[in-house]
Structures are given as C-alpha cells and as structure tokens.
Design a protein around this motif. Sequence first.
Motif, PDB file in Angstrom:
ATOM      1  N   TRP A 264       0.821  -1.207   0.000  1.00 49.60           N
ATOM      2  CA  TRP A 264       0.000   0.000   0.000  1.00 49.60           C
ATOM      3  C   TRP A 264       0.858   1.262   0.000  1.00 49.60           C
ATOM      4  CZ3 TRP A 264      -4.637   0.356  -1.578  1.00 49.60           C
ATOM      5  CH2 TRP A 264      -5.550  -0.669  -1.388  1.00 49.60           C
ATOM      6  N   TYR A 265       2.024   1.178   0.613  1.00 50.88           N
ATOM      7  CA  TYR A 265       2.917   2.346   0.648  1.00 50.88           C
ATOM      8  C   TYR A 265       3.202   2.837  -0.764  1.00 50.88           C
ATOM      9  CZ  TYR A 265       6.982   5.255   1.731  1.00 50.88           C
ATOM     10  OH  TYR A 265       7.849   6.309   1.848  1.00 50.88           O
ATOM     11  N   GLY A 266       3.590   1.914  -1.639  1.00 54.70           N
ATOM     12  CA  GLY A 266       3.903   2.289  -3.013  1.00 54.70           C
ATOM     13  C   GLY A 266       2.683   2.761  -3.773  1.00 54.70           C
ATOM     14  N   VAL A 267       1.544   2.102  -3.553  1.00 60.52           N
ATOM     15  CA  VAL A 267       0.303   2.494  -4.228  1.00 60.52           C
ATOM     16  C   VAL A 267      -0.097   3.917  -3.834  1.00 60.52           C
ATOM     17  CG1 VAL A 267      -2.166   2.013  -4.422  1.00 60.52           C
ATOM     18  CG2 VAL A 267      -0.530   0.120  -4.430  1.00 60.52           C
ATOM     19  N   ILE A 268      -0.005   4.218  -2.540  1.00 62.79           N
ATOM     20  CA  ILE A 268      -0.402   5.538  -2.040  1.00 62.79           C
ATOM     21  C   ILE A 268       0.553   6.621  -2.534  1.00 62.79           C
ATOM     22  CG2 ILE A 268      -0.636   6.933   0.059  1.00 62.79           C
ATOM     23  CD1 ILE A 268      -1.685   4.337   1.425  1.00 62.79           C
TER      24      ILE A 268
ATOM     25  N   ILE B 176      13.810  10.080  -5.593  1.00 65.82           N
ATOM     26  CA  ILE B 176      13.851   8.852  -4.785  1.00 65.82           C
ATOM     27  C   ILE B 176      15.290   8.520  -4.407  1.00 65.82           C
ATOM     28  CG2 ILE B 176      13.434   6.362  -4.832  1.00 65.82           C
ATOM     29  CD1 ILE B 176      10.991   6.957  -6.630  1.00 65.82           C
ATOM     30  N   ILE B 177      16.191   8.653  -5.367  1.00 67.93           N
ATOM     31  CA  ILE B 177      17.614   8.404  -5.084  1.00 67.93           C
ATOM     32  C   ILE B 177      18.122   9.390  -4.040  1.00 67.93           C
ATOM     33  CG2 ILE B 177      19.944   8.474  -6.061  1.00 67.93           C
ATOM     34  CD1 ILE B 177      18.665   7.505  -8.721  1.00 67.93           C
ATOM     35  N   GLY B 178      17.726  10.670  -4.183  1.00 66.82           N
ATOM     36  CA  GLY B 178      18.133  11.687  -3.220  1.00 66.82           C
ATOM     37  C   GLY B 178      17.606  11.392  -1.826  1.00 66.82           C
ATOM     38  N   ALA B 179      16.361  10.905  -1.752  1.00 69.44           N
ATOM     39  CA  ALA B 179      15.762  10.565  -0.462  1.00 69.44           C
ATOM     40  C   ALA B 179      16.551   9.445   0.218  1.00 69.44           C
ATOM     41  CB  ALA B 179      14.310  10.148  -0.655  1.00 69.44           C
ATOM     42  N   ARG B 180      17.021   8.505  -0.573  1.00 69.49           N
ATOM     43  CA  ARG B 180      17.790   7.384  -0.007  1.00 69.49           C
ATOM     44  C   ARG B 180      19.189   7.829   0.406  1.00 69.49           C
ATOM     45  NH1 ARG B 180      17.275   2.883   2.945  1.00 69.49           N
ATOM     46  NH2 ARG B 180      18.801   1.284   2.401  1.00 69.49           N
ATOM     47  N   ILE B 181      19.849   8.610  -0.448  1.00 68.02           N
ATOM     48  CA  ILE B 181      21.196   9.087  -0.135  1.00 68.02           C
ATOM     49  C   ILE B 181      21.182   9.909   1.148  1.00 68.02           C
ATOM     50  CG2 ILE B 181      23.052  10.629  -0.883  1.00 68.02           C
ATOM     51  CD1 ILE B 181      22.471   9.732  -3.756  1.00 68.02           C
TER      52      ILE B 181
ATOM     53  N   GLN C 105      28.954  -0.499   7.912  1.00 68.93           N
ATOM     54  CA  GLN C 105      29.051  -1.854   8.435  1.00 68.93           C
ATOM     55  C   GLN C 105      28.213  -2.842   7.633  1.00 68.93           C
ATOM     56  OE1 GLN C 105      31.074  -2.825  10.978  1.00 68.93           O
ATOM     57  NE2 GLN C 105      31.857  -0.721  11.000  1.00 68.93           N
ATOM     58  N   ASN C 106      27.186  -2.309   6.924  1.00 72.04           N
ATOM     59  CA  ASN C 106      26.276  -3.165   6.151  1.00 72.04           C
ATOM     60  C   ASN C 106      26.079  -2.585   4.749  1.00 72.04           C
ATOM     61  OD1 ASN C 106      25.067  -5.024   8.499  1.00 72.04           O
ATOM     62  ND2 ASN C 106      25.102  -2.903   9.236  1.00 72.04           N
ATOM     63  N   PRO C 107      27.138  -2.491   3.959  1.00 72.19           N
ATOM     64  CA  PRO C 107      27.048  -1.828   2.651  1.00 72.19           C
ATOM     65  C   PRO C 107      26.059  -2.469   1.697  1.00 72.19           C
ATOM     66  CG  PRO C 107      29.096  -3.052   2.857  1.00 72.19           C
ATOM     67  CD  PRO C 107      28.485  -3.041   4.211  1.00 72.19           C
ATOM     68  N   GLY C 108      25.822  -3.753   1.864  1.00 70.80           N
ATOM     69  CA  GLY C 108      24.881  -4.433   0.984  1.00 70.80           C
ATOM     70  C   GLY C 108      23.456  -3.948   1.142  1.00 70.80           C
ATOM     71  N   GLU C 109      23.169  -3.250   2.238  1.00 71.42           N
ATOM     72  CA  GLU C 109      21.806  -2.769   2.495  1.00 71.42           C
ATOM     73  C   GLU C 109      21.560  -1.362   1.944  1.00 71.42           C
ATOM     74  OE1 GLU C 109      20.427  -3.209   6.485  1.00 71.42           O
ATOM     75  OE2 GLU C 109      21.491  -5.087   6.804  1.00 71.42           O
ATOM     76  N   ILE C 110      22.597  -0.727   1.434  1.00 71.53           N
ATOM     77  CA  ILE C 110      22.445   0.658   0.970  1.00 71.53           C
ATOM     78  C   ILE C 110      21.382   0.769  -0.118  1.00 71.53           C
ATOM     79  CG2 ILE C 110      23.606   2.521  -0.273  1.00 71.53           C
ATOM     80  CD1 ILE C 110      26.142   1.844   1.258  1.00 71.53           C
ATOM     81  N   ILE C 111      21.347  -0.185  -1.028  1.00 70.69           N
ATOM     82  CA  ILE C 111      20.383  -0.099  -2.128  1.00 70.69           C
ATOM     83  C   ILE C 111      19.040  -0.747  -1.782  1.00 70.69           C
ATOM     84  CG2 ILE C 111      22.217  -0.038  -3.853  1.00 70.69           C
ATOM     85  CD1 ILE C 111      21.519  -2.997  -4.474  1.00 70.69           C
TER      86      ILE C 111
ATOM     87  N   ILE D 192      16.183  -0.206  -0.656  1.00 70.41           N
ATOM     88  CA  ILE D 192      15.208   0.821  -0.318  1.00 70.41           C
ATOM     89  C   ILE D 192      13.858   0.209   0.060  1.00 70.41           C
ATOM     90  CG2 ILE D 192      14.387   1.144  -2.680  1.00 70.41           C
ATOM     91  CD1 ILE D 192      14.376   4.170  -2.108  1.00 70.41           C
ATOM     92  N   TRP D 193      13.613  -1.013  -0.404  1.00 67.45           N
ATOM     93  CA  TRP D 193      12.349  -1.687  -0.098  1.00 67.45           C
ATOM     94  C   TRP D 193      12.241  -2.063   1.382  1.00 67.45           C
ATOM     95  CZ3 TRP D 193      16.078  -3.319  -3.523  1.00 67.45           C
ATOM     96  CH2 TRP D 193      16.909  -4.339  -3.093  1.00 67.45           C
ATOM     97  N   ASN D 194      13.366  -2.011   2.085  1.00 66.55           N
ATOM     98  CA  ASN D 194      13.353  -2.290   3.528  1.00 66.55           C
ATOM     99  C   ASN D 194      13.163  -1.008   4.357  1.00 66.55           C
ATOM    100  OD1 ASN D 194      13.655  -5.066   3.269  1.00 66.55           O
ATOM    101  ND2 ASN D 194      15.895  -4.951   3.257  1.00 66.55           N
ATOM    102  N   GLY D 195      12.872   0.102   3.677  1.00 66.97           N
ATOM    103  CA  GLY D 195      12.644   1.365   4.392  1.00 66.97           C
ATOM    104  C   GLY D 195      13.907   2.201   4.442  1.00 66.97           C
ATOM    105  N   GLY D 196      13.719   3.465   4.792  1.00 66.35           N
ATOM    106  CA  GLY D 196      14.855   4.356   4.941  1.00 66.35           C
ATOM    107  C   GLY D 196      14.974   5.376   3.827  1.00 66.35           C
ATOM    108  N   ILE D 197      13.957   6.238   3.700  1.00 68.48           N
ATOM    109  CA  ILE D 197      14.041   7.375   2.795  1.00 68.48           C
ATOM    110  C   ILE D 197      13.597   8.614   3.564  1.00 68.48           C
ATOM    111  CG2 ILE D 197      13.715   6.066   0.665  1.00 68.48           C
ATOM    112  CD1 ILE D 197      10.810   6.914   0.652  1.00 68.48           C
ATOM    113  N   ALA D 198      14.022   9.784   3.099  1.00 69.15           N
ATOM    114  CA  ALA D 198      13.732  11.024   3.820  1.00 69.15           C
ATOM    115  C   ALA D 198      13.173  12.053   2.843  1.00 69.15           C
ATOM    116  CB  ALA D 198      14.993  11.554   4.492  1.00 69.15           C
ATOM    117  N   ILE D 199      12.044  12.662   3.201  1.00 70.52           N
ATOM    118  CA  ILE D 199      11.367  13.604   2.314  1.00 70.52           C
ATOM    119  C   ILE D 199      12.255  14.794   1.978  1.00 70.52           C
ATOM    120  CG2 ILE D 199      10.257  14.778   4.261  1.00 70.52           C
ATOM    121  CD1 ILE D 199       8.840  14.332   0.680  1.00 70.52           C
ATOM    122  N   TYR D 200      13.051  15.265   2.947  1.00 64.38           N
ATOM    123  CA  TYR D 200      13.910  16.414   2.651  1.00 64.38           C
ATOM    124  C   TYR D 200      14.955  16.052   1.597  1.00 64.38           C
ATOM    125  CZ  TYR D 200      12.307  19.945   6.001  1.00 64.38           C
ATOM    126  OH  TYR D 200      11.582  20.910   6.650  1.00 64.38           O
TER     127      TYR D 200
END
Length: 278
Positions: free
Chosen positions: A22-26, A64-69, A81-87, A89-97
């Motif tokens: 639903w997150y993506g749909v909304i 979207i890329i900016g929100a993740r960076i 410590q967990n570089p494999g998790e940087i991409i 994004i489906w596990n959460g971790g983006i910022a509107i600013y």
Amino acid sequence: MNNLIAALNPVALSFGGLEIRWYGVIIAAGILIAMTLATKEANKKGLDPDFIVDMMFWTIPIGIIGARIYYVLFELDYYLQNPGEIIQIWNGGIAIYGALIAGILTIYWYTKRKGISLALTMDILAPAVLIAQSIGRWGNFMNQEAHGEEVSRAFLENLFLPEFIIEQMNINGIYYHPTFLYESLWSLAGFVLILFLRRKVQLLRVGEVMFTYVMWYSFGRFFIEGMRTDSLYLFGPIRVSQALSILLFLGALMFWAYRRRNNYPPDPFYTNINRKEA
C-alpha cells in the motif's frame, strides 16, 4: 470497543513471491494527483502541457535516489558496516527532505535547459507537492511507521479519531502518537491556503508561492519532527529535520524580503502571468 479492528495489512496485492504494498500504491497516487494539478496550472500559464510530465520523468527517480542518499548519509556508521543494504530501499529508509533537495536541483537543471522560469515552475508545483506529501503520509500509516512516542488509548480517543486509525497506532500492544496524521493534515491545510493565496489578485509575486510553501511546510515539520521516534540526528539531541526546517524557514523569509526590496523592476504578480506572457 477495544481491539475490535485489527491492524491493516500493508500488502495491497500479492502474486506468488511478488508483493505490491500500500505504501507504493499511495505514493504513486499522490504523485499522479500532483502531476495532474500541476499540468493543468502550467497550461493556464501558457507552458507546454507535456512540460510537467517530461520534467517529472527525471525528477521522480532522482528524487527517490536523493531521499535514499540523504537517509544513508545520516546513518552512515550503520551502512558502512552493512554496505549491501544501501540499495535495499524496499526495507525502508528514505527522507522527504532528501527527495525535495534532489528534486529541486533536477528542476533547476531542467528549467534552465528548457529556458523556462525556475521561480514560475516552482510556484506551479508548490501546492501540488503539498497535496502529494499529504497523501503520501498515509503510506507511513499503512506501514505503522513515522509515528510519535507512546500515548494512551484514551488520548487517541480524545482526538476523536476513527477506530481504524486508533488501532493502526496500536503496535505490539502499545499506542503511539499519529504524527503521520498531524503532518498529513498540516500539508493539506497548506495546500488549501496556498491555492487561496495564489489566486488573490496582486498578492504574491512570482517566486513567493514557493517561499510560502517552504515556510509553511518547514514550520510545521519542525514541531511534528520533535514528536517522532525515528528521527535522524546530527549530534546529541539535534534532529536533522528540525535543524533543516529552521534554516529553510529563515532562508525563505529573508530571501523573500530581499527580493521584495531589491528587485527592480519588481517581479510580476503570479496572477498577472498569462498564456501570452509565459
């Protein structure tokens, strides 16, 4: 009445191992509505009807890329410590600013390339972005995230919230501040206010619709951010979004005053821009 309604399923559709949340749909719905509103307004101002759509082709993915960076930079110790998790994004971790900063830079590049006024473009987009933000916060609601600190059920009932919101704020038996709702309503109120102000004859000059958006959103975000439990921090108790909100509010206010005092000839009023002039 307690616990009669279960938490809502964050998954909208599932096909085998593929899940559409639903997150993506909304979020997609918010973007579509914003693009529709901005396209109609751009047409009124004499811009090519495809201008907004073509610009969003670049702005949305880069945003979207900016929100993740942005998010990764302020959680850098963890991601080193967990570089494999940087991409992931489906596990959460983006910022509107982060999305807004990257989006504005992209819009600056695109408008300069097309020879179109950046200030006018941002004025056209401002209320559309606010309604997209208002809608998008309901994606956080479905994920039971971006909430505030623990509160009692009685506190939520006293806000006269519908039962489905109260129970969605029940996470593992604990009720939380619905800060997603506070920001959604603040953005919705800003959307209505800016539409009203933007239509007032000889009130806002070109560029000042954008300043109104920046000041409105950053003012509300400062206080709402102080209630959240998932904030990014600069150092100690200093929250990134609160510090940025202060800078944006003051920057918009000072630049607004500077332009009013020093621009000669003065910028045209937004309502005076028509198809012929644009």
